[in-house]
Design an enzyme around this catalytic site. Structure first.
Site, short mmCIF file in Angstrom:
data_model
loop_
_atom_site.label_atom_id
_atom_site.label_comp_id
_atom_site.label_asym_id
_atom_site.label_seq_id
_atom_site.Cartn_x
_atom_site.Cartn_y
_atom_site.Cartn_z
CB SER A 24 -0.96 0.00 1.19
OG SER A 24 -0.28 -0.12 2.42
CB CYS A 107 -12.38 -8.72 5.47
SG CYS A 107 -11.68 -7.17 6.09
CB CYS A 202 -6.04 -7.98 10.39
SG CYS A 202 -5.59 -6.47 11.28
#
Length: 370
Positions: A24, A107, A202
Site C-alpha cells: 500500500s 472482509c 488481522c
C-alpha cells in the site's frame, strides 16, 4: 471486443486504504507520481484487548510516517463492531456447521469496500488499495483482472465484491511483480521496504486461531477415524478445529495423515494416510450461490465452457470445465486432481486464460455430513 486497461486514468481525488505494509505504501507513491490528490485511511478492525489483539499501533505508526513524508491527510477509522457483527459472525457460524470459511473474502466485500465505501469512500472519485489485481474495461463494462504477478495475485480475495464496488476501485500496483514493488520501496527509501507481508486474520493479531475458536465454540471431543479401515486412531477436541485437506495439528503418529471427511452430527473426523492418498483429491467441485461480479459471462453454460479456477488461495489457476446445473449452481470438472476440496470455501472462476476473474461460488460436497 473493445478492451481498455483502467489502471491509468485522469487526475482524481482518491481515498487510499493503507495497512503499514510495503504494497500500500508503494501504491501511494505511484498514485502521487501520476498526480492524483490523495487522502490516506487505515481501517482499524481489532481492539487491543484479549478479544482481539490486533497490535495495530505499529501499523498506524508506519502509516502516519508515510502520510507525513508525502504531506498527505491521514485518518484512522474504526470498523471493529461492523467486522465483528459481519465477518467474524460469519466465520464462527460457518465453522460451527463444520464448513470452511474465508474471512478475508468477506472482509473485502463487507468492510473495505462495504462499510468504508458507504461512510467515507463514496466522497472520493476512487478508492485505491495495494491488492495485486487489475481492472479492465470491455465493451463499456468494468471487469476484475488478475495481477501481473500470478504468484501474488489476490483476485481470489476479491471474488465476492459487487459491480458498483469494483467500478469504484483502482489497484495501483496490480501491473507490477512483487519484486519490482520491493525495488521501488528500496529506491525511495521507505522505512517499511523490508517489512514482511502480513499473514493470517488481522482481527486475531497475536491470538492463536484455535484459541480463538475454543473461546467462542468451546471443545467437543470426538474420535479420529481412518476412513479406509474404520480404525480409531486418536481423539480430536472438536470438529470445528479441522478442515478438509488439513495435515498438521492432528497429533497422530505414522503420518502424514490428511482430513478427508467430517461427520458433524456424530462429531467424527475421518483421515487418510500418505502424501499420495487419493482420498484427499477430487476432480469435481460443486458450487452454489454463484456470484458474478460484472455479469454472467456464460448464460448458455449448460453445455460447459473452459475455465480456470481456484479452490483456495494458491498461485495455481487450475484448468477445468464449468457447467450450469441449476439456478446459481454449477459443476466444475477439473482437468487435474484437486487437493482439499473443502465445503464452505469459495471456488473462484476465471476465463480460460486466467486474465479475468468473473466471480465465485460456495463449494458444496458430501465430505462434510451435517
Amino acid at each position: 471486443m473493445r478492451r481498455r486497461n483502467l489502471t491509468k486514468c485522469e487526475t482524481m481525488r482518491i481515498a487510499v486504504l493503507i495497512s503499514g505494509g510495503v504494497d500500500s505504501a508503494v501504491a501511494v507513491h505511484r498514485l502521487l507520481e501520476q498526480g492524483h490528490d490523495l487522502h490516506l485511511f487505515y481501517i482499524r478492525i481489532g481492539l487491543d484487548t484479549d478479544e482481539g489483539d490486533c497490535s495495530a499501533e505499529e501499523d498506524i505508526e508506519m502509516c502516519t510516517y508515510i502520510a507525513r513524508r508525502y504531506g498527505l491527510p491521514f485518518d484512522v477509522v474504526s470498523l471493529h463492531q461492523e467486522y465483528w457483527d459481519n465477518v467474524m459472525e460469519y466465520a464462527l457460524r460457518t465453522v460451527k456447521l463444520g464448513l470452511t470459511p474465508n474471512p478475508d473474502i468477506m472482509c473485502n466485500k463487507m468492510i473495505k469496500f462495504g462499510f468504508f465505501e458507504e461512510r467515507w469512500g463514496h466522497e472520493f472519485d476512487k478508492t485505491a488499495t495495494g491488492h495485486y489485481a487489475t481492472t479492465h474495461e470491455i465493451d463499456g463494462l468494468v471487469y476484475l483482472g488478475t495481477g501481473v504477478d500470478k504468484v501474488k495475485d489476490q483476485t481470489d480475495f476479491l471474488c465476492q465484491i459487487s459491480y458498483p464496488q469494483l467500478s469504484h476501485i483502482i489497484f495501483p500496483i496490480g501491473d507490477l511483480p512483487k519484486a519490482r514493488v520491493r525495488e521501488i520501496a528500496i529506491e525511495t527509501q521507505m522505512p517499511n521496504a523490508y517489512r514482511r507481508d502480513s499473514q493470517g486474520i488481522c482481527f486475531l493479531g497475536k491470538i492463536n486461531y484455535n484459541d480463538f475458536i475454543r473461546r467462542h465454540l468451546g471443545e467437543k471431543p470426538g474420535p479420529i477415524v481412518e476412513l479406509e479401515t474404520g480404525r480409531k486412531l486418536g481423539e480430536h477436541r472438536g470438529f470445528w478445529f479441522h478442515t478438509i485437506g488439513q495435515r498438521k495439528g492432528l497429533g497422530l503418529s505414522g503420518g502424514p495423515w490428511y482430513v478427508v471427511k467430517k461427520n458433524v452430527h456424530d462429531n467424527v473426523i475421518y483421515v487418510s494416510q500418505g502424501y499420495g492418498t487419493a482420498k484427499q483429491y477430487g476432480t469435481t467441485v460443486h458450487i452454489a450461490e454463484t456470484h458474478w461480479i460484472t455479469r454472467d459471462p456464460w448464460p448458455d453454460a449448460c453445455e460447459g465452457v473452459e475455465i480456470r479456477f481456484k479452490n483456495r488461495h494458491t498461485p495455481d489457476f487450475l484448468p477445468g470445465r464449468l457447467t450450469r446445473m441449476d439456478e446459481g449452481e454449477y459443476l466444475i470438472e477439473s482437468a487435474t486432481p484437486v487437493q482439499g476440496i473443502a465445503p464452505g470455501q469459495f471456488a473462484v472462476v476465471y476465463d480460460k486464460d486466467a486474465k479475468l476473474c468473473y466471480g465465485s461460488g460456495i463449494i458444496t460436497g458430501r465430505n462434510v455430513m451435517l
